[in-house]
Design a protein around this motif. Structure first.
Motif, mmCIF file in Angstrom:
data_model
loop_
_atom_site.group_PDB
_atom_site.id
_atom_site.type_symbol
_atom_site.label_atom_id
_atom_site.label_comp_id
_atom_site.label_asym_id
_atom_site.label_seq_id
_atom_site.Cartn_x
_atom_site.Cartn_y
_atom_site.Cartn_z
ATOM 1 N N GLU A 91 -99.027 20.118 94.053
ATOM 2 C CA GLU A 91 -97.858 20.740 94.680
ATOM 3 C C GLU A 91 -96.723 19.739 94.893
ATOM 4 O O GLU A 91 -95.554 20.121 94.938
ATOM 5 C CB GLU A 91 -98.234 21.350 96.032
ATOM 6 C CG GLU A 91 -99.188 22.518 95.938
ATOM 7 C CD GLU A 91 -99.606 23.016 97.314
ATOM 8 O OE1 GLU A 91 -98.837 22.855 98.283
ATOM 9 O OE2 GLU A 91 -100.713 23.571 97.413
ATOM 10 N N PHE A 93 -96.650 16.322 93.319
ATOM 11 C CA PHE A 93 -96.494 15.293 92.292
ATOM 12 C C PHE A 93 -96.713 15.843 90.887
ATOM 13 O O PHE A 93 -97.352 16.868 90.713
ATOM 14 C CB PHE A 93 -97.480 14.150 92.536
ATOM 15 C CG PHE A 93 -97.311 13.476 93.867
ATOM 16 C CD1 PHE A 93 -96.316 12.535 94.064
ATOM 17 C CD2 PHE A 93 -98.134 13.789 94.928
ATOM 18 C CE1 PHE A 93 -96.148 11.913 95.294
ATOM 19 C CE2 PHE A 93 -97.977 13.177 96.167
ATOM 20 C CZ PHE A 93 -96.982 12.233 96.348
ATOM 21 N N THR A 94 -96.214 15.086 89.913
ATOM 22 C CA THR A 94 -96.432 15.438 88.511
ATOM 23 C C THR A 94 -97.336 14.398 87.874
ATOM 24 O O THR A 94 -98.507 14.338 88.179
ATOM 25 C CB THR A 94 -95.092 15.561 87.756
ATOM 26 O OG1 THR A 94 -94.381 14.327 87.839
ATOM 27 C CG2 THR A 94 -94.232 16.684 88.313
ATOM 28 N N TYR A 101 -98.408 8.318 91.438
ATOM 29 C CA TYR A 101 -97.930 9.625 90.995
ATOM 30 C C TYR A 101 -96.405 9.646 91.045
ATOM 31 O O TYR A 101 -95.792 8.907 91.801
ATOM 32 C CB TYR A 101 -98.447 10.728 91.926
ATOM 33 C CG TYR A 101 -99.905 11.051 91.735
ATOM 34 C CD1 TYR A 101 -100.303 12.030 90.830
ATOM 35 C CD2 TYR A 101 -100.884 10.380 92.456
ATOM 36 C CE1 TYR A 101 -101.647 12.336 90.654
ATOM 37 C CE2 TYR A 101 -102.232 10.675 92.288
ATOM 38 C CZ TYR A 101 -102.593 11.657 91.388
ATOM 39 O OH TYR A 101 -103.914 11.951 91.209
ATOM 40 N N ARG A 103 -93.248 11.887 92.114
ATOM 41 C CA ARG A 103 -92.919 13.032 92.967
ATOM 42 C C ARG A 103 -92.157 14.067 92.160
ATOM 43 O O ARG A 103 -91.328 13.722 91.322
ATOM 44 C CB ARG A 103 -92.070 12.600 94.162
ATOM 45 C CG ARG A 103 -91.911 13.744 95.161
ATOM 46 C CD ARG A 103 -90.916 13.522 96.232
ATOM 47 N NE ARG A 103 -91.045 12.272 96.944
ATOM 48 C CZ ARG A 103 -90.354 12.008 98.045
ATOM 49 N NH1 ARG A 103 -89.530 12.875 98.534
ATOM 50 N NH2 ARG A 103 -90.491 10.852 98.633
ATOM 51 N N LYS A 104 -92.434 15.335 92.415
ATOM 52 C CA LYS A 104 -91.728 16.408 91.713
ATOM 53 C C LYS A 104 -90.234 16.297 92.005
ATOM 54 O O LYS A 104 -89.834 16.043 93.147
ATOM 55 C CB LYS A 104 -92.241 17.772 92.148
ATOM 56 C CG LYS A 104 -93.589 18.112 91.547
ATOM 57 C CD LYS A 104 -93.964 19.539 91.852
ATOM 58 C CE LYS A 104 -95.230 19.903 91.102
ATOM 59 N NZ LYS A 104 -95.616 21.287 91.364
ATOM 60 N N LEU A 107 -88.001 17.716 95.313
ATOM 61 C CA LEU A 107 -88.912 18.020 96.409
ATOM 62 C C LEU A 107 -88.430 17.344 97.680
ATOM 63 O O LEU A 107 -88.182 16.152 97.715
ATOM 64 C CB LEU A 107 -90.321 17.545 96.066
ATOM 65 C CG LEU A 107 -91.408 17.877 97.073
ATOM 66 C CD1 LEU A 107 -91.611 19.375 97.162
ATOM 67 C CD2 LEU A 107 -92.700 17.182 96.681
#
Length: 110
Positions: A91, A93-94, A101, A103-104, A107
């Motif tokens: 939800e 991270f990509t 990771y 972060r999206k 976000l």
């Protein structure tokens, strides 16, 4: 209080210095920002200083996944190269590069 720069970044995987858990950082407080009751509940001999960064982790151990709030003094880099299996990771991270990771985009956390 000291004014410190956080040693760890959002998306990094860390492990606890004393307890057997690890996690991915999803937010950072520049100094303690939890309740006094939470802080007082920690045994005095283990109670961290408040004048340091505190990290919000999507944490895991051998038994479960949970959210943890940990002082910088109690964290070490995790060098296992293994991803964190916490269900909330997808939800926030990509990609995972073996250390951290991403972060999206766009976000925002509270």
């Amino acid at each position: 209080m000291l004014n410190q720069t956080a040693k760890f970044k959002i998306g990094e995987i860390v492990r606890h210095r004393l307890f057997p858990f690890r996690g991915v950082i999803y937010d950072v407080d520049p100094q303690f920002a939890n309740t006094e009751e939470w802080w007082q509940a920690i045994p005095e001999n283990l109670r961290p200083r408040k004048d340091q960064p505190f990290y919000h982790l999507l944490a895991e151990n051998d038994e479960t996944h949970y959210v943890a709030y940990v002082s910088e003094q109690n964290l070490l880099p995790d060098t296992s190269g293994e991803p964190v299996e916490h269900p909330t990771v997808a939800e926030l991270f990509t990609d995972f590069d073996g250390r951290a990771y991403v972060r999206k985009p766009g976000l925002k956390l509270n």
